[in-house]
Scaffold this active site. Structure first.
Site, PDB file in Angstrom:
ATOM      1  N   ASP A  72      -5.696  16.385   2.936  1.00 19.47           N
ATOM      2  CA  ASP A  72      -5.829  15.329   1.906  1.00 19.47           C
ATOM      3  C   ASP A  72      -4.672  15.247   0.967  1.00 19.47           C
ATOM      4  O   ASP A  72      -4.684  16.352   0.259  1.00 19.47           O
ATOM      5  CB  ASP A  72      -7.022  15.512   1.316  1.00 19.47           C
ATOM      6  N   TYR A 171      -4.878  -0.745  -6.535  1.00 14.69           N
ATOM      7  CA  TYR A 171      -3.977  -0.654  -5.458  1.00 14.69           C
ATOM      8  C   TYR A 171      -2.661  -1.258  -5.956  1.00 14.69           C
ATOM      9  O   TYR A 171      -1.356  -0.702  -5.675  1.00 14.69           O
ATOM     10  CB  TYR A 171      -4.342  -1.604  -4.343  1.00 14.69           C
ATOM     11  N   LYS A 175       0.626   0.944  -6.197  1.00 17.48           N
ATOM     12  CA  LYS A 175       2.154   0.760  -5.733  1.00 17.48           C
ATOM     13  C   LYS A 175       3.303   0.382  -6.614  1.00 17.48           C
ATOM     14  O   LYS A 175       4.380   0.871  -6.139  1.00 17.48           O
ATOM     15  CB  LYS A 175       1.938  -0.579  -4.707  1.00 17.48           C
TER      16      LYS A 175
END
Length: 333
Positions: A72, A171, A175
């Site tokens: 992970d 998200y 990013k």
């Protein structure tokens, strides 16, 4: 002779989508590849070790060299083990492609702390953690006298750089952070012979995007501009020892490559050495014609999906945004 002959690459999130396409492309170009993937669902839950091994086995069946890794990357020690798997398995590490990502799309009022932390943990912390352990190894080899080109290739997104989308607070923030880290790490790691760049794919058909309204179906013949493999040649070039680029964030859509230039400065106002008043700013700022985020979103979606939101005006875009937020909340139950 392949463009990546002799290169050893760790690719995270390589069990599906863009990561898988990049892993297969790298192997075809001669790289030895570590296929890292925990095998989670889109929202980051669950795990399936067969996802990484299936890709690695397929690469080997095609004559390439690949091993699977299921650590992970959002876990600090897991990121260390992922890097070590390349060194232990193939003897070195030349390239890291930070590609792993998950999604939990919800509006701000419905997104929980766990929703935010999970997505940011994979895309942003995961990129940082893997990069950290790779950089530590590369510094060690540099100080031991090795002078070998090393390359970090991060993965951003149009959502976060060009058109942050409603329901993607987690998200898009992650990013955008990845793009910022790219520039910082390019400056920091140059002393060790490490180049750091970022690919920002847009309108690529993966399991994260296949249900997006307007996403085209796969083409049976000819060039498919939304296929995951469209991202692979750019990432491969950035990974080659001959590439001289560093500190670049490059958007990729179909066959179009675009250089991103951070946040750019727009029109400005100044009073010299005088302090503004609220009333003065209220009168002056509208003259700068700041962008309307609703119209910016409409233009982005019209260009990507062929919609006609721009013709509907601000109210039409707001209706679309509200509907998306309601649908995301309803999906959570």
């Amino acid at each position: 002779m392949g463009h990546l002959d002799g290169r050893i690459a760790l690719i995270t999130g390589a069990g599906r989508g863009i990561g898988e396409a990049v892993a297969r492309y790298f192997a075809a170009e001669g790289a030895r590849v570590v296929v890292n993937d925990l095998g989670v669902d889109i929202d980051g839950t669950g795990a399936d070790a067969s996802v990484a091994e299936t890709v690695a086995a397929s690469i080997r069946a095609d004559g390439g060299a690949a091993i699977a890794n299921t650590d992970d990357v959002a876990d600090w020690d897991g990121a260390r083990r992922a890097v070590a798997s390349a060194v232990d398995g193939f003897g070195d590490l030349h390239v890291v492609v930070n590609n792993a990502a998950t999604e939990r799309n919800l509006g701000l009022v419905d997104m929980t702390e766990a929703d935010f932390d999970s997505v940011v943990g994979v895309s942003l912390k995961g990129t940082f953690a893997v990069s950290h352990w790779a950089a530590r190894f590369w510094r060690e080899r540099f100080e031991a006298g090795e002078r070998v080109d090393r390359s970090l290739v991060n993965t951003a997104s149009g959502s976060g750089l060009l058109n942050p989308l409603p329901t993607q607070t987690n998200y898009a923030a992650a990013k955008a952070g990845v793009a910022a880290m790219t520039l910082i790490h390019a400056l920091e790691l140059g002393r060790y012979g490490v180049r750091v760049n970022c690919s920002s794919p847009s309108m690529v058909r993966t399991r994260l995007t296949e249900n997006v309204a307007g996403m085209p179906q796969p083409r049976a013949e000819g060039f498919d501009p939304t296929a995951p493999v469209t991202s692979a040649p750019l990432v491969a070039y950035l990974a080659t020892a001959e590439c001289g680029l560093t500190g670049q964030v490059l958007s990729m859509r179909g066959s179009t490559v675009l250089v991103n230039r951070n946040w750019s400065k727009g029109p400005h106002l100044s009073k010299g050495e005088e302090l503004w008043t609220v009333d003065e700013l209220a009168a002056a700022l509208p003259d700068l014609s700041p962008d309307d985020p609703f119209q910016t979103l409409a233009a982005a979606l019209d260009g990507a999906l062929g919609s006609r939101l721009g013709e509907e005006g601000r109210a039409g875009v707001r209706r679309m945004v509200d509907a998306a937020l309601d649908a995301a909340a309803a999906g959570r139950g």
